[in-house]
Scaffold this motif. Sequence first.
Motif, short mmCIF file in Angstrom:
data_model
loop_
_atom_site.label_atom_id
_atom_site.label_comp_id
_atom_site.label_asym_id
_atom_site.label_seq_id
_atom_site.Cartn_x
_atom_site.Cartn_y
_atom_site.Cartn_z
N VAL A 81 -58.75 -6.49 -18.37
CA VAL A 81 -59.86 -5.66 -17.91
C VAL A 81 -60.88 -6.55 -17.22
O VAL A 81 -61.33 -7.55 -17.79
N SER A 228 -56.75 -4.11 -14.70
CA SER A 228 -57.59 -2.97 -14.34
C SER A 228 -58.99 -3.45 -14.00
O SER A 228 -59.62 -4.17 -14.79
N TYR A 246 -60.93 3.38 -11.39
CA TYR A 246 -60.66 1.95 -11.51
C TYR A 246 -59.63 1.53 -10.48
O TYR A 246 -58.89 2.35 -9.93
#
Length: 449
Positions: A81, A228, A246
């Motif tokens: 992330v 992501s 995203y």
Amino acid sequence: MRAGASDDADVIVVGAGPAGSSAAHWCASAGLDVLLLEKAGFPRDKVCGDGLTPRAVAELARMGVPTDAADGWIRNQGLRVVAGGRTWELPWPDVTAYPGYGMARSRMTLDHRLAQHAQRSGAKLLERTKVTGPLLDDRTGRVVGVTAQPLDGRGRPDGAPTTYRAPVVVAADGVSSRFATSLGIERRDDRPMGTAVRTYFRTDGKAADGTPSATGPTSRHEDAWMESHLELWSGAPGQSDLLPGYGWIFALGDGTVNVGLGSVSSTPARQSAVGHDYKALMRTWIENTPAEWGFTPDNQVGPIRGAALPMGFNRTPMYRDGALLVGDAAGMVSPFNGEGIAYALQAGRVAADAITQARTRTTDDARERALGTYADRMRAELGGYYTLGRAFVRLIEHPTIMRVGTRYALPVPVVMRLVVKLLSDCYEPRGGDWVDRVIAAMTRVVPAA
């Protein structure tokens, strides 16, 4: 729904994507005669992130689909992330219901493999066969088959229209689902709608034409993490609005990566009002990626393509008069993450179970009740989760909430654990740790979608 002597199959499945091939596999495995109709010829492309969560991998395992690395499957450990100038690598949650890894595979080959698996299970696949509408019983109005048009390799009519009969039809014909629409089952205006765009880049040292790349190899195609980027800007980073969505980079292990972005709105009307040019956003995002990633025009494989993502059961009822809607045809994409493959595979399995159970009943009313359990089971298993997802979408539509969340909330370990389990839909529905119990409790107390 007992098959008659004049019927061509016990079950007709319209569309050979993951949902349709899953339904065809499970019905054929139960001994039913299955006719699987696909308007395109395999292999054929589908706009998608190509990522498979552990939930999807579990469904493939149930089906008995081989997923050996030597056959082009690549495993990943979890999510990387990127947000607020920081990066976290978050392993897939350790839960008993799903394996501890995800996978990735291009839809160009994934869908073909699943259709072939359904064939090996006993389903009859007819490619280049476009279903043009339902066949209805003159007396009851019940669906008793389909009308279809054979197509040539260019998608043009090739021969006379055909009628296929079966006592039950599974509609797995995607987001537009002309089959469902022809039955008067329209999309709901109170459900989220997403948009996704994606393309591919070579990162193995070769340009798109196979010659050596000027940027050299980066090995991103072998990345063990699904990446992501949670900060999706409408323009220049830090100088424009944060969008609800995203960007992603998913390694495919074949020399390429799937690069794309997805955005979501709480309703189709709001999505239309926003009116972003997502392909332009995609180009801007790609231009701002580090040069060493090699996301250059020379390395790009294919154009940027886009597709709608129907979310949160956006087409209901899921069963009516002999027709069951599965996958994108029923709007089964998760509002949390845009994932649709896992739920498509699950829906095919649950639909097949309802169909096979209905065949054991001895009266028409009993058979109808058995078929109706399909929609009941899907709502029971996913309805609460999708309701939470709708609330999540309404929150992240506000740029201020997005900005505060990515900068201040995500770095908190407890919040991160909750987010990764919610976004991946990998939590223990019963038992587990306190995060699992909180999510499970929330899905039970909210009204099912």
